[in-house]
Design a protein around this motif. Structure first.
Motif, mmCIF file in Angstrom:
data_model
loop_
_atom_site.group_PDB
_atom_site.id
_atom_site.type_symbol
_atom_site.label_atom_id
_atom_site.label_comp_id
_atom_site.label_asym_id
_atom_site.label_seq_id
_atom_site.Cartn_x
_atom_site.Cartn_y
_atom_site.Cartn_z
ATOM 1 N N GLY A 109 15.692 -10.481 14.407
ATOM 2 C CA GLY A 109 16.519 -9.288 14.483
ATOM 3 C C GLY A 109 16.655 -8.522 13.192
ATOM 4 N N VAL A 110 15.820 -8.818 12.189
ATOM 5 C CA VAL A 110 15.870 -8.080 10.934
ATOM 6 C C VAL A 110 14.594 -7.258 10.781
ATOM 7 N N MET A 111 14.640 -6.265 9.894
ATOM 8 C CA MET A 111 13.445 -5.481 9.607
ATOM 9 C C MET A 111 12.448 -6.326 8.829
ATOM 10 N N ARG A 112 11.188 -6.141 9.133
ATOM 11 C CA ARG A 112 10.136 -6.905 8.457
ATOM 12 C C ARG A 112 9.811 -6.245 7.108
ATOM 13 N N LEU A 113 10.842 -6.126 6.276
ATOM 14 C CA LEU A 113 10.702 -5.414 5.005
ATOM 15 C C LEU A 113 11.600 -6.064 3.967
ATOM 16 N N ASN A 114 11.000 -6.684 2.950
ATOM 17 C CA ASN A 114 11.767 -7.213 1.826
ATOM 18 C C ASN A 114 12.214 -6.035 0.972
ATOM 19 N N ASP A 115 13.500 -5.746 1.013
ATOM 20 C CA ASP A 115 14.019 -4.503 0.451
ATOM 21 C C ASP A 115 14.528 -4.718 -0.977
ATOM 22 N N VAL A 116 13.966 -3.979 -1.912
ATOM 23 C CA VAL A 116 14.359 -4.099 -3.321
ATOM 24 C C VAL A 116 15.833 -3.750 -3.503
ATOM 25 N N GLY A 117 16.298 -2.685 -2.852
ATOM 26 C CA GLY A 117 17.684 -2.265 -3.013
ATOM 27 C C GLY A 117 18.662 -3.321 -2.544
ATOM 28 N N LEU A 118 18.438 -3.889 -1.361
ATOM 29 C CA LEU A 118 19.339 -4.914 -0.840
ATOM 30 C C LEU A 118 19.357 -6.141 -1.749
ATOM 31 N N ASP A 172 6.457 -5.049 3.161
ATOM 32 C CA ASP A 172 6.631 -5.698 4.451
ATOM 33 C C ASP A 172 6.173 -7.153 4.352
ATOM 34 N N TRP A 173 6.342 -7.896 5.433
ATOM 35 C CA TRP A 173 6.071 -9.332 5.380
ATOM 36 C C TRP A 173 4.583 -9.645 5.197
ATOM 37 N N ASN A 174 3.736 -8.638 5.329
ATOM 38 C CA ASN A 174 2.313 -8.805 5.041
ATOM 39 C C ASN A 174 1.966 -8.289 3.650
ATOM 40 N N THR A 175 3.002 -8.070 2.830
ATOM 41 C CA THR A 175 2.915 -7.599 1.438
ATOM 42 C C THR A 175 2.408 -6.171 1.318
ATOM 43 N N ARG A 176 2.346 -5.424 2.429
ATOM 44 C CA ARG A 176 1.959 -4.015 2.338
ATOM 45 C C ARG A 176 3.137 -3.205 1.801
ATOM 46 N N GLU A 177 2.826 -2.194 1.000
ATOM 47 C CA GLU A 177 3.853 -1.345 0.405
ATOM 48 C C GLU A 177 3.986 -0.050 1.183
ATOM 49 N N PRO A 178 5.210 0.338 1.575
ATOM 50 C CA PRO A 178 5.394 1.642 2.214
ATOM 51 C C PRO A 178 4.952 2.762 1.281
ATOM 52 N N GLU A 179 4.555 3.871 1.862
ATOM 53 C CA GLU A 179 4.062 4.979 1.041
ATOM 54 C C GLU A 179 5.189 5.678 0.291
ATOM 55 N N HIS A 180 6.431 5.518 0.741
ATOM 56 C CA HIS A 180 7.547 6.256 0.156
ATOM 57 C C HIS A 180 8.071 5.547 -1.094
ATOM 58 N N GLN A 181 8.329 6.329 -2.147
ATOM 59 C CA GLN A 181 8.969 5.811 -3.343
ATOM 60 C C GLN A 181 10.456 6.147 -3.262
ATOM 61 N N SER A 182 11.265 5.114 -3.111
ATOM 62 C CA SER A 182 12.691 5.284 -2.897
ATOM 63 C C SER A 182 13.467 5.071 -4.183
ATOM 64 N N LEU A 183 14.523 5.858 -4.367
ATOM 65 C CA LEU A 183 15.387 5.679 -5.526
ATOM 66 C C LEU A 183 16.054 4.309 -5.528
#
Length: 439
Positions: A109-118, A172-183
């Motif tokens: 039930g969580v997003m498949r994204l290791n989030d730097v901000g969190l 993401d859990w496959n170590t792919r990086e989203p294209e967006h650079q977030s603050l």
């Protein structure tokens, strides 16, 4: 201070019952459908210190410690010791492009994204709880929390740092990086995540380029297509993110950058306050307008811009104690600021710094400067001092007994002096100037 304490206690009662966070008690423990970002421990610690109320920490500590552990237990879907949000709504930034295409894991039930901000905010949460644990002499728990901080920093520097672009990236859990650079990558500063080298690379290569706008730092890179939409979390300026990032910049003693954010925030606040006494949840990064879109609402979050300004004059840092002054010599003043049961008036300008405590003169300098970890008793005044330039700084300290021999300690060096007939001790020092201010 009394109102802030009451607000904390009200929030803590809701947190203990789960009501504030959409939580329900179950036989297996605490289940939360939508949580809030983990900034409660830091907020409570800071308010308790400013208000000099140890009872608030005693009340909050077990509740916040349970909530801190909940994140590890319920928001690490792939068990790699890095946390994930459960939904875009849980981030507090619904609509942020970073989460547009983040997949939800059906099993956890969580997003498949290791989030730097969190993960950075969770590290900040751990640090605040560690300070509470030390204050309560809970040394075993303090050691455990310190190890958590080191572990999350090590993992993010190893797994979250992009050496080709010199910034932190959610993956993401496959170590792919989203294209967006977030603050949100800059929240790593508040979490004490970057090495000194990584922090410098982030600031020099990204704060001066794709996150460089006329007004504060935007939620996404100015090279992102979403930036030009100038919608909440899609290119606009968030007072909350900028406040937390400024806190992080001061942890890394990047005072000039923190002051740049604060002065820009004060300009936004001045404009919107003059336009009908309004503050907003976000502001246009290009024009500085608040309320220029239907989605933007009046919000007390905007008052964090005022908190940024106050912090340019006086604040209580989580590791460095009382901090006073600024490097830029901005012409500004505050009155009646409560810290540790004392009341302070502080003014700064090109002429230097002036501080009164409980209506009595206390500290003066003849040039812009920052004083950290400020302490005084009947024999000693001590502080860590940064000056705006390499010119000599005259430091005057009031409150000693007349004609008494005392020591003024600056940056670890002790200077024996004798107070004058009015109880004022004075020393003139040459202090190495800090790095150049940002463009």
């Amino acid at each position: 201070p009394a109102l802030a304490i009451l607000n904390c206690r009200t929030a803590l009662r809701h947190l203990a019952s789960g009501g504030m966070l959409g939580a329900q008690s179950t036989p297996d423990g605490l289940r939360v459908d939508i949580a809030h970002p983990p900034v409660a421990a830091y907020s409570v610690w800071k308010i308790a210190q400013l208000a000099d109320d140890d009872t608030l920490i005693d009340e909050a500590y077990p509740i916040l410690l349970r909530w801190h552990d909940w994140w590890r237990n319920f928001r690490d879907g792939n068990h790699d010791h890095l946390l994930e949000w459960a939904s875009p709504e849980e981030t507090g930034m619904p609509g942020h492009p970073l989460y547009d295409e983040a997949a939800i894991d059906d099993t956890t039930g969580v997003m498949r994204l290791n989030d730097v901000g969190l993960n950075s905010l969770w590290a900040l949460d751990a640090f605040a709880l560690m300070r509470m644990a030390l204050a309560r002499k809970d040394l075993d728990q303090a050691t455990h929390l310190e190890l958590e901080i080191h572990d999350i920093a090590m993992r993010l520097n190893f797994e979250g740092w992009d050496p080709s672009k010199n910034l932190f990236r959610s993956r993401d859990w496959n170590t792919r990086e989203p294209e967006h650079q977030s603050l949100t990558m800059a929240l790593a500063l508040a979490g004490r995540i970057p090495t000194r080298r990584h922090a410098a690379r982030m600031l020099n290569e990204h704060f001066t380029q794709e996150f460089n706008t006329p007004y504060l730092l935007p939620t996404v890179s100015n090279r992102d297509a979403a930036f030009h939409e100038q919608l909440p979390w899609r290119g606009r300026v968030s007072p909350l993110l900028n406040y937390l990032i400024a806190e992080g910049l001061r942890i890394y003693v990047e005072d000039a950058w923190a002051e740049r954010i604060a002065l820009s925030g004060l300009e936004l606040l001045r404009r919107s306050w003059e336009d009908g006494r309004h503050v907003y949840a976000s502001y246009n990064a290009l024009t500085g307008e608040g309320g220029d879109i239907p989605q933007d609402s009046l919000s007390p979050v905007g008052t964090l811009l005022a908190a940024l300004g106050i912090a340019m004059l006086i604040d209580l840092e989580i590791t460095e104690g009382l901090r006073l002054g600024n490097l830029c010599g901005a012409e500004m003043a505050v009155r009646g600021i409560a810290v540790h049961g004392n009341w302070y008036d502080v003014a700064s300008g090109p002429w230097g710094l002036s501080v009164s405590r409980n209506l009595a003169p206390w500290i003066e300098t003849n040039r812009p400067a920052i004083l950290r970890n400020v302490f005084q008793d009947d024999r000693v005044f001590s502080a860590q001092v940064r000056a705006a330039d390499s010119q000599p700084v005259r430091l005057r300290c009031h409150g000693f007994a007349p004609r008494k021999s005392v020591h003024i300690r600056v940056n670890g060096a002790a200077y024996p002096v004798r107070a004058n007939g009015q109880g004022v001790a004075e020393v003139t020092l040459t202090i190495p100037s800090p790095p150049a201010s940002p463009a």
